[in-house]
Write a protein that holds these residues in place. Structure first.
Motif, mmCIF file in Angstrom:
data_model
loop_
_atom_site.group_PDB
_atom_site.id
_atom_site.type_symbol
_atom_site.label_atom_id
_atom_site.label_comp_id
_atom_site.label_asym_id
_atom_site.label_seq_id
_atom_site.Cartn_x
_atom_site.Cartn_y
_atom_site.Cartn_z
ATOM 1 N N LEU A 11 24.692 17.651 22.890
ATOM 2 C CA LEU A 11 24.677 19.050 22.452
ATOM 3 C C LEU A 11 24.614 19.155 20.927
ATOM 4 C CD1 LEU A 11 27.273 20.650 24.879
ATOM 5 C CD2 LEU A 11 24.786 20.882 24.928
ATOM 6 N N GLU A 15 16.877 19.165 20.003
ATOM 7 C CA GLU A 15 16.069 18.878 21.188
ATOM 8 C C GLU A 15 15.024 17.839 20.812
ATOM 9 O OE1 GLU A 15 14.292 22.098 23.315
ATOM 10 O OE2 GLU A 15 16.192 22.667 24.222
ATOM 11 N N ARG A 21 17.568 21.873 26.420
ATOM 12 C CA ARG A 21 18.702 22.758 26.681
ATOM 13 C C ARG A 21 18.176 24.148 27.014
ATOM 14 N NH1 ARG A 21 20.882 19.739 22.094
ATOM 15 N NH2 ARG A 21 19.800 21.156 20.703
ATOM 16 N N ILE A 52 19.647 20.246 30.346
ATOM 17 C CA ILE A 52 21.012 20.760 30.241
ATOM 18 C C ILE A 52 20.979 22.280 30.389
ATOM 19 C CG2 ILE A 52 23.074 20.891 28.796
ATOM 20 C CD1 ILE A 52 22.045 18.339 27.359
ATOM 21 N N ALA A 55 23.498 25.847 27.843
ATOM 22 C CA ALA A 55 23.674 25.639 26.401
ATOM 23 C C ALA A 55 22.529 26.292 25.640
ATOM 24 C CB ALA A 55 23.728 24.150 26.073
ATOM 25 N N ASP A 57 20.080 26.607 22.166
ATOM 26 C CA ASP A 57 19.359 25.596 21.388
ATOM 27 C C ASP A 57 20.217 24.981 20.293
ATOM 28 O OD1 ASP A 57 17.052 25.740 22.873
ATOM 29 O OD2 ASP A 57 16.078 27.187 21.549
ATOM 30 N N GLY A 59 23.269 24.188 20.582
ATOM 31 C CA GLY A 59 24.263 23.310 21.193
ATOM 32 C C GLY A 59 25.522 24.005 21.649
ATOM 33 N N LEU A 101 28.449 23.202 32.147
ATOM 34 C CA LEU A 101 27.084 22.721 31.949
ATOM 35 C C LEU A 101 26.626 22.074 33.240
ATOM 36 C CD1 LEU A 101 27.286 20.944 28.466
ATOM 37 C CD2 LEU A 101 26.223 23.141 28.981
#
Length: 183
Positions: A11, A15, A21, A52, A55, A57, A59, A101
């Motif tokens: 997280l 990315e 995410r 994921i 969440a 972007d 984190g 998550l």
């Protein structure tokens, strides 16, 4: 499967070709395209990819509550017939104080290209896209490189007694003697 601490570390990172995410829980096309792209592992890192859910972007967690229905829906992606060959993946829920998550961990395929509804998806950095013809050729060549020829395939259960040593001696030693006679 990835640990709770490792998820927290993912997280914190940006990315990449291995991490996607999202706060969405209903965009099944997006999820299946991501899983397809992780399976294809275009950079050939041989590292797992992670989808994921829950969440943003940056984190931070969105406050998602992962229930059994969502777990089943994401797990069903593996065998619903839209992604072929079937991806190798696992799905798990992680609970934190600020939300849950759902993490889908996807292993690189040994038989790429993997296709979602007939189209090959890859990740280029943090971006998911349809593979170009050249990228698809790279993936197909990778598939053939994993296929062993008949003479490189192990003969499980065979013993040294199964080797016809007389034939080997006759064929190879005789050819060797003929070459020596010519010299």
């Amino acid at each position: 499967m990835i640990s709770k601490e490792e998820v927290r570390e993912l997280l914190k990172s940006t990315e990449t070709y291995r991490i996607e995410r999202t706060t969405s829980t209903g965009d099944m096309d997006k999820f299946q395209e991501a899983i397809c792209a992780f399976s294809n592992d275009l950079p050939n890192s041989k590292k797992n990819g992670y989808l994921i859910l829950g969440a943003y972007d940056n984190g931070t967690l969105s406050g998602l509550k992962v229930d059994d229905d969502l777990l089943k829906k994401i797990s069903a992606i593996r065998s619903n017939g839209n992604i072929l060959p079937l991806p190798i993946m696992s799905v798990e829920r992680f609970e934190y104080e600020d939300g849950d998550l759902l993490v889908a961990e996807v292993s690189p395929s040994l038989v790429p290209p993997v296709r979602y509804r007939g189209r090959t998806f890859v990740r280029i950095g943090p971006r998911r896209d349809i593979a170009s013809e050249a990228e698809e050729r790279i993936l197909f060549e990778r598939r053939t490189s994993y296929m062993a020829t008949f003479d490189a395939t192990p003969c499980f259960g065979a013993t040294i007694k199964d080797i016809d040593t007389e034939s080997v001696s006759y064929t190879h030693l005789r050819a060797h003697e003929t070459v020596l006679d010519l010299v």
